[in-house]
Design a protein around this motif. Sequence first.
Motif, short mmCIF file in Angstrom:
data_model
loop_
_atom_site.label_atom_id
_atom_site.label_comp_id
_atom_site.label_asym_id
_atom_site.label_seq_id
_atom_site.Cartn_x
_atom_site.Cartn_y
_atom_site.Cartn_z
N GLU A 77 0.84 -1.19 0.00
CA GLU A 77 0.00 0.00 0.00
C GLU A 77 0.87 1.24 0.00
N LEU A 78 0.57 2.18 -0.91
CA LEU A 78 1.27 3.45 -1.00
C LEU A 78 0.25 4.57 -0.83
N SER A 79 0.54 5.50 0.08
CA SER A 79 -0.41 6.56 0.41
C SER A 79 0.27 7.92 0.32
N ALA A 80 -0.50 8.92 -0.08
CA ALA A 80 0.00 10.30 -0.12
C ALA A 80 -1.17 11.23 0.09
N GLY A 81 -0.90 12.35 0.77
CA GLY A 81 -1.95 13.32 1.02
C GLY A 81 -1.38 14.68 1.34
N ALA A 82 -2.23 15.70 1.26
CA ALA A 82 -1.81 17.07 1.55
C ALA A 82 -3.00 17.84 2.08
N SER A 83 -2.71 18.84 2.88
CA SER A 83 -3.74 19.76 3.35
C SER A 83 -3.16 21.16 3.35
N ALA A 84 -4.04 22.14 3.29
CA ALA A 84 -3.59 23.54 3.23
C ALA A 84 -4.61 24.42 3.92
N ARG A 85 -4.13 25.46 4.57
CA ARG A 85 -5.01 26.47 5.16
C ARG A 85 -5.41 27.44 4.05
N LEU A 86 -6.63 27.28 3.55
CA LEU A 86 -7.11 28.14 2.48
C LEU A 86 -7.35 29.55 2.98
N THR A 87 -7.83 29.67 4.22
CA THR A 87 -7.93 30.95 4.94
C THR A 87 -7.53 30.65 6.38
N SER A 88 -7.62 31.63 7.24
CA SER A 88 -7.28 31.40 8.64
C SER A 88 -8.26 30.45 9.33
N LEU A 89 -9.47 30.26 8.74
CA LEU A 89 -10.49 29.44 9.37
C LEU A 89 -10.91 28.23 8.53
N VAL A 90 -10.40 28.11 7.30
CA VAL A 90 -10.82 27.03 6.40
C VAL A 90 -9.62 26.20 5.99
N LEU A 91 -9.77 24.87 6.14
CA LEU A 91 -8.73 23.91 5.78
C LEU A 91 -9.24 23.02 4.67
N GLY A 92 -8.40 22.78 3.65
CA GLY A 92 -8.73 21.85 2.58
C GLY A 92 -7.74 20.70 2.56
N THR A 93 -8.20 19.50 2.20
CA THR A 93 -7.32 18.33 2.17
C THR A 93 -7.68 17.42 1.02
N ILE A 94 -6.69 16.70 0.51
CA ILE A 94 -6.88 15.74 -0.57
C ILE A 94 -5.84 14.65 -0.42
N GLY A 95 -6.17 13.42 -0.83
CA GLY A 95 -5.21 12.33 -0.72
C GLY A 95 -5.60 11.15 -1.58
N ALA A 96 -4.69 10.21 -1.68
CA ALA A 96 -4.92 9.00 -2.49
C ALA A 96 -4.15 7.83 -1.89
N VAL A 97 -4.69 6.64 -2.09
CA VAL A 97 -4.05 5.40 -1.64
C VAL A 97 -4.10 4.39 -2.77
N TRP A 98 -2.94 3.88 -3.17
CA TRP A 98 -2.86 2.78 -4.12
C TRP A 98 -2.57 1.50 -3.34
N SER A 99 -3.34 0.45 -3.61
CA SER A 99 -3.20 -0.79 -2.84
C SER A 99 -3.12 -1.99 -3.76
N ARG A 100 -2.38 -2.99 -3.30
CA ARG A 100 -2.43 -4.33 -3.89
C ARG A 100 -2.73 -5.29 -2.75
N MET A 101 -3.95 -5.80 -2.71
CA MET A 101 -4.35 -6.70 -1.66
C MET A 101 -3.76 -8.10 -1.89
N PRO A 102 -3.72 -8.94 -0.85
CA PRO A 102 -3.16 -10.28 -1.02
C PRO A 102 -3.82 -11.05 -2.15
N GLU A 103 -3.01 -11.68 -2.99
CA GLU A 103 -3.52 -12.42 -4.13
C GLU A 103 -4.17 -13.73 -3.68
#
Length: 391
Positions: A255-281
């Motif tokens: 499993e490989l994961s990555a994400g980010a968040s940012a303060r869009l204003t002093s009171l608003v936070l935005g976030t986005i992320g993704a996870v790539w997975s290979r489950m047991p065969e």
Amino acid sequence: MNSKNSLMAGALLLLSATPLTAQSLFSTRGLGVPMPAVDARAAALGGIGVGLIGFHTSLTNPAELAGVTRRGVTAALQPVTTSFDVAGAEDGTAGTRFPLIGVVYPASDRIVASLGFGSFLEQSWGILTQSSQVIGDRTYEVSDLQSSRGGIAQARVSAVYSFSPTFAVGAAAGLLTGNVTRTVVRSFVDSTGILLRPFEQDLSWRYSAPIASVGMRLDVAGRVRLGASALVGGKLKAHGTSDDADDRVYGAPLELSAGASARLTSLVLGTIGAVWSRMPETEGAALTQETLRVGGGIEYQGLRFGERTFPLRLGGHWSELPYHAAGEEAPAEWGLGGGFGFRLGDPMDPAAVADVAIERGGRSGLGSADLEGGLEESLWRFTLSLSLFAR
């Protein structure tokens, strides 16, 4: 990690079988349906839980707890209500799972250790098939109930080291563990309505596989946080714990994961992320699919009363599901949600945290020549999490 509340009659599925509902009929494939081990805050913001500014708990990235100065405990509770549609017939079920339980312990100003136990793959389902058979000069109505109870969970010990207030690296080691019991019950009713003695067979397995993960967290310019992690594991072994259950060996998770968040204003936070997975065969009819899960959301942090903060959240996610049989349409899941929280003390290092997430989602797929249109599920998922800390 799961308790089943109801099993109800269904409709056409899998070569004219009549299903009995379960946590998800998509868990009949392979080793089940993925269940991310995240708290209610992450669930309301897309379910990724990587690179998220502010306190939250998950078992995805071991670096996320950097900077915590209080020792404490955290737990999440997740009731789920599911309804499904198979060939125009509808039914539903409900259940509750515990996706996350953990202990957090700051060992020094730079090192934070934690112990966590959480969900990974869910395998609870049930299918009821009904048919008529002629034996001798009598016709019997035959009912075959196939059910599965259990799943695979993860247990981890992790530690994160802060090289500076803006950069931290974490590592974790642990196990995939869990149990599953498959039950088959066949019962006969003859033409006079007499119920003959049913036949029942139980097969049980215990799962185990070593896992390890590494992760990082980086703050940029005081407004942006980046995070990434990788999980690798050994081959998943299923040890038969009943007389007729053979030992089995499956593939290794990645499993490989990555994400980010940012303060869009002093009171608003935005976030986005993704996870790539290979489950047991797995071998046989169930195929492994490399899957992608993406999610994100917005958090408003302007409701404050003294040392108390009440954030409001909106988010959504889309993900592929990992297992389907040859000739079946690949399944997928989507969800939209919202939530709110409570923070006592510093929002970045609170003394108490309570969060609630409410998600409306669905799953679709598994269409084939035998099941045109496939299977559709809709669900309401509620996540409640609580964290308490002390100096």
